[in-house]
Design a protein around this motif. Structure first.
Motif, PDB file in Angstrom:
ATOM      1  N   ASP A  46       3.753   0.817 -28.723  1.00  5.41           N
ATOM      2  CA  ASP A  46       4.759  -0.244 -29.472  1.00  5.41           C
ATOM      3  C   ASP A  46       5.566   0.828 -30.445  1.00  5.41           C
ATOM      4  N   ASN A  47       4.861   1.477 -31.067  1.00  8.08           N
ATOM      5  CA  ASN A  47       5.725   2.469 -31.837  1.00  8.08           C
ATOM      6  C   ASN A  47       6.670   3.164 -31.294  1.00  8.08           C
ATOM      7  N   ALA A  48       6.484   3.794 -30.213  1.00 11.13           N
ATOM      8  CA  ALA A  48       7.320   4.798 -29.571  1.00 11.13           C
ATOM      9  C   ALA A  48       8.427   3.955 -29.050  1.00 11.13           C
ATOM     10  N   ARG A  49       8.078   2.674 -28.631  1.00 11.59           N
ATOM     11  CA  ARG A  49       9.310   2.133 -28.091  1.00 11.59           C
ATOM     12  C   ARG A  49      10.027   1.165 -28.925  1.00 11.59           C
ATOM     13  N   LYS A  50       9.568   1.077 -30.217  1.00 12.29           N
ATOM     14  CA  LYS A  50      10.441   0.408 -31.041  1.00 12.29           C
ATOM     15  C   LYS A  50      11.811   1.424 -31.440  1.00 12.29           C
ATOM     16  N   LEU A  51      11.566   2.808 -31.187  1.00 12.96           N
ATOM     17  CA  LEU A  51      12.915   3.751 -31.291  1.00 12.96           C
ATOM     18  C   LEU A  51      13.898   3.262 -30.329  1.00 12.96           C
ATOM     19  N   THR A  52      13.540   2.848 -29.157  1.00 12.49           N
ATOM     20  CA  THR A  52      14.587   2.673 -28.019  1.00 12.49           C
ATOM     21  C   THR A  52      14.717   0.969 -28.119  1.00 12.49           C
ATOM     22  N   LYS A  53      14.045   0.307 -28.393  1.00 10.62           N
ATOM     23  CA  LYS A  53      14.124  -1.233 -28.303  1.00 10.62           C
ATOM     24  C   LYS A  53      13.918  -1.576 -26.922  1.00 10.62           C
ATOM     25  N   THR A  54      12.954  -1.216 -26.468  1.00 12.22           N
ATOM     26  CA  THR A  54      12.689  -1.444 -25.085  1.00 12.22           C
ATOM     27  C   THR A  54      11.509  -2.239 -24.818  1.00 12.22           C
ATOM     28  N   SER A  55      11.220  -3.080 -23.786  1.00 11.99           N
ATOM     29  CA  SER A  55      10.134  -3.758 -23.691  1.00 11.99           C
ATOM     30  C   SER A  55       8.889  -2.826 -23.053  1.00 11.99           C
ATOM     31  N   ARG A  56       7.699  -3.183 -23.158  1.00 14.78           N
ATOM     32  CA  ARG A  56       6.570  -2.562 -22.973  1.00 14.78           C
ATOM     33  C   ARG A  56       6.681  -2.332 -21.480  1.00 14.78           C
ATOM     34  N   ARG A  57       7.174  -3.141 -20.567  1.00 16.34           N
ATOM     35  CA  ARG A  57       7.208  -2.950 -19.098  1.00 16.34           C
ATOM     36  C   ARG A  57       8.141  -1.833 -18.783  1.00 16.34           C
ATOM     37  N   ALA A  58       9.412  -1.759 -19.541  1.00 17.18           N
ATOM     38  CA  ALA A  58      10.483  -0.801 -19.157  1.00 17.18           C
ATOM     39  C   ALA A  58      10.016   0.294 -19.786  1.00 17.18           C
ATOM     40  N   TRP A  59       9.419   0.509 -20.947  1.00 15.45           N
ATOM     41  CA  TRP A  59       8.789   1.711 -21.530  1.00 15.45           C
ATOM     42  C   TRP A  59       7.735   2.293 -20.756  1.00 15.45           C
ATOM     43  N   LEU A  60       6.913   1.715 -20.114  1.00 17.17           N
ATOM     44  CA  LEU A  60       5.771   2.172 -19.615  1.00 17.17           C
ATOM     45  C   LEU A  60       6.367   2.489 -17.975  1.00 17.17           C
ATOM     46  N   LEU A  61       7.276   1.891 -17.467  1.00 16.20           N
ATOM     47  CA  LEU A  61       7.841   2.453 -16.162  1.00 16.20           C
ATOM     48  C   LEU A  61       8.728   3.596 -16.361  1.00 16.20           C
ATOM     49  N   GLN A  62       9.477   3.811 -17.488  1.00 13.20           N
ATOM     50  CA  GLN A  62       9.897   4.859 -17.702  1.00 13.20           C
ATOM     51  C   GLN A  62       9.135   6.164 -17.638  1.00 13.20           C
ATOM     52  N   ALA A  63       7.830   5.993 -18.526  1.00  8.16           N
ATOM     53  CA  ALA A  63       6.956   6.965 -18.866  1.00  8.16           C
ATOM     54  C   ALA A  63       6.285   7.342 -17.436  1.00  8.16           C
ATOM     55  N   ALA A  64       5.933   6.617 -16.709  1.00  5.70           N
ATOM     56  CA  ALA A  64       5.535   6.741 -15.195  1.00  5.70           C
ATOM     57  C   ALA A  64       6.549   7.640 -14.464  1.00  5.70           C
ATOM     58  N   GLN A  65       7.645   7.162 -14.352  1.00  3.05           N
ATOM     59  CA  GLN A  65       8.787   7.918 -13.781  1.00  3.05           C
ATOM     60  C   GLN A  65       9.004   9.483 -14.307  1.00  3.05           C
ATOM     61  N   GLU A  66       9.099   9.475 -15.491  1.00  6.82           N
ATOM     62  CA  GLU A  66       9.038  10.850 -16.283  1.00  6.82           C
ATOM     63  C   GLU A  66       8.161  11.657 -15.773  1.00  6.82           C
ATOM     64  N   LYS A  67       6.761  11.179 -15.786  1.00  4.09           N
ATOM     65  CA  LYS A  67       5.505  12.099 -15.443  1.00  4.09           C
ATOM     66  C   LYS A  67       5.579  12.239 -13.791  1.00  4.09           C
ATOM     67  N   LEU A  68       5.984  11.465 -12.988  1.00  2.00           N
ATOM     68  CA  LEU A  68       6.148  11.616 -11.547  1.00  2.00           C
ATOM     69  C   LEU A  68       7.065  12.818 -11.106  1.00  2.00           C
ATOM     70  N   GLU A  69       8.254  12.484 -12.058  1.00  2.00           N
ATOM     71  CA  GLU A  69       9.455  13.396 -11.975  1.00  2.00           C
ATOM     72  C   GLU A  69       8.903  15.135 -12.197  1.00  2.00           C
ATOM     73  N   ARG A  70       8.136  15.135 -13.472  1.00  2.00           N
ATOM     74  CA  ARG A  70       7.649  16.460 -13.835  1.00  2.00           C
ATOM     75  C   ARG A  70       6.533  16.978 -12.744  1.00  2.00           C
ATOM     76  N   GLN A  71       6.017  16.108 -12.060  1.00  2.00           N
ATOM     77  CA  GLN A  71       5.010  16.661 -11.082  1.00  2.00           C
ATOM     78  C   GLN A  71       5.606  16.914  -9.847  1.00  2.00           C
ATOM     79  N   GLY A  72       6.939  16.470  -9.826  1.00  2.00           N
ATOM     80  CA  GLY A  72       7.651  16.797  -8.669  1.00  2.00           C
ATOM     81  C   GLY A  72       7.457  15.971  -7.462  1.00  2.00           C
ATOM     82  N   LYS A  73       7.022  14.437  -7.843  1.00  2.00           N
ATOM     83  CA  LYS A  73       6.640  13.647  -6.813  1.00  2.00           C
ATOM     84  C   LYS A  73       7.817  12.449  -6.806  1.00  2.00           C
ATOM     85  N   LEU A  74       9.011  12.705  -7.403  1.00  4.19           N
ATOM     86  CA  LEU A  74      10.045  11.761  -7.568  1.00  4.19           C
ATOM     87  C   LEU A  74      11.134  12.518  -7.061  1.00  4.19           C
TER      88      LEU A  74
END
Length: 74
Positions: A46-74
């Protein structure tokens, strides 16, 4: 005889709302589930997403996408 059946079905379905293709397509592409996380992690998210004013859902999806991209899976 077939035209009578079509007419009958037209009358029966006249009051029915049209099928929403977009909703059917979206539900086929999404997987829904509940997620339980520790309260402290929720506060951190919640503290991290306040900076971007996004929902928890959107923030978690973005975080998962970033992690998968770093791992080369996306």
């Amino acid at each position: 005889m077939e035209s009578n059946q079509v007419d009958i079905e037209g009358i029966i379905n006249a009051g029915s709302p049209p099928e929403k293709q977009d909703e059917q397509d979206r539900s086929a592409r999404e997987v829904r589930f509940q997620m339980v996380i520790p309260p402290e992690m929720c506060k951190l998210i919640d503290n991290a997403r306040k900076l971007t004013k996004t929902s928890r859902r959107a923030w978690l999806l973005q975080a998962a996408q970033e992690k998968l991209e770093r791992q080369g899976k996306l």
